[in-house]
Scaffold this active site. Structure first.
Site, PDB file in Angstrom:
ATOM      1  CB  ALA A  56      -7.688  20.179 -38.784  1.00 33.87           C
ATOM      2  CB  VAL A  58     -14.092  18.325 -43.428  1.00 31.91           C
ATOM      3  CG1 VAL A  58     -13.476  19.232 -43.741  1.00 31.91           C
ATOM      4  CG2 VAL A  58     -13.496  17.331 -44.497  1.00 31.91           C
ATOM      5  CB  VAL A  82      -8.387  21.926 -45.022  1.00 31.49           C
ATOM      6  CG1 VAL A  82      -9.983  21.438 -44.389  1.00 31.49           C
ATOM      7  CG2 VAL A  82      -8.388  23.531 -43.812  1.00 31.49           C
ATOM      8  CE  LYS A  83      -6.207  13.113 -43.014  1.00 31.43           C
ATOM      9  NZ  LYS A  83      -5.030  12.574 -41.737  1.00 31.43           N
ATOM     10  CB  VAL A  84     -10.750  17.332 -48.286  1.00 31.95           C
ATOM     11  CG1 VAL A  84     -10.760  18.814 -47.714  1.00 31.95           C
ATOM     12  CG2 VAL A  84      -9.357  17.257 -49.542  1.00 31.95           C
TER      13      VAL A  84
END
Length: 192
Positions: A56, A58, A82-84
Site C-alpha cells: 500500500a 504512501v 508500506v510502499k515508499v
C-alpha cells in the site's frame, strides 16, 4: 519465486487469488482511484483476500508525512507492506518504518546504487521497474540480475521484486535470474 498481482480490481484479485497461485498484491493510489473506494477501504478488502504481503503506497512527499501515512497503513492488517518511493525522503521513511518492524517496499528503483541504498535503509522489498527501463532503451532484466548478484554477495536480506512486468518473457527472465518476486497484472498472469 513468489508471484504478486499488480491490481486494485477487487473482482480480479478475488478471482485470481482463488487459484492459490497468488502470493501477494501490489497496488498504488492511481490504480486505487479507478476502484471507486477509499484507499484504506480498498487495502482492507485486499488484505482479506490474500494472506501474503499487500503493498500500500504512501502519497506524501516528505519523510515525516510518509512515516505518518505508513504507520496508519500498517495498522490496517498484519500483511500490509508500506510502499515508499526511492527518493531521499522515501529512504528516510523506509529506515524509520523498518526500525519499527513495519514491512517496506521501496519502489521506483532504476539503478543498482539505488537498490544498495534501499537495502541499507532496511527495505523488505526493492522494486526495480523492468518495463520502464526497457521503454527508455535500458535493459531492465540486467538490473534485476545485478541487484540479485550484489544482494547475494553482500548478504542483504532485502527481496528483489521485479516490477513493471509487461509480458510472460519478463516473468521467465526474472525467474531464471533469481528474482524473489514478480508483480504482474492480471493479463500477464493469464498469459502464463
Amino acid at each position: 519465486m513468489m508471484i504478486f498481482l499488480d491490481s486494485a480490481d477487487i473482482n480480479e484479485i478475488e478471482e485470481l487469488a482463488a487459484t492459490g497461485l497468488i502470493d501477494g498484491v501490489t497496488t498504488n493510489p492511481s490504480l486505487a482511484a479507478a476502484s471507486g473506494m477509499s484507499f484504506q477501504e480498498l487495502i482492507t478488502q485486499i488484505t482479506k483476500l490474500v494472506s501474503g504481503p499487500v503493498s500500500a503506497e504512501v502519497t506524501g512527499l516528505d519523510a515525516a508525512t510518509m512515516i505518518t501515512q505508513g504507520r496508519k497503513l500498517a495498522k490496517i492488517a498484519n500483511n500490509v507492506t508500506v510502499k515508499v518511493p526511492l527518493t531521499f525522503e522515501g529512504l528516510k521513511a523506509c529506515k524509520a518504518l523498518s526500525n519499527e518492524d513495519i514491512l517496506v517496499n521501496v519502489t521506483l528503483c532504476f539503478s543498482l546504487n539505488q537498490a544498495l541504498l534501499a537495502a541499507k535503509a532496511g527495505a523488505t522489498f526493492i522494486s526495480p521497474f523492468v518495463g520502464r527501463l526497457d521503454d527508455c532503451g535500458a535493459d531492465g532484466m540486467q538490473l534485476i540480475e545485478d541487484i540479485v548478484n550484489v544482494y547475494e554477495k553482500h548478504e542483504f536480506e532485502t527481496l528483489v521484486l521485479a516490477a513493471s512486468i509487461r509480458h510472460p518473457q519478463h516473468v521467465y527472465e526474472a525467474a531464471r535470474i533469481g528474482a524473489d518476486v514478480v508483480t504482474i497484472p492480471g493479463k500477464v498472469f493469464r498469459q502464463l
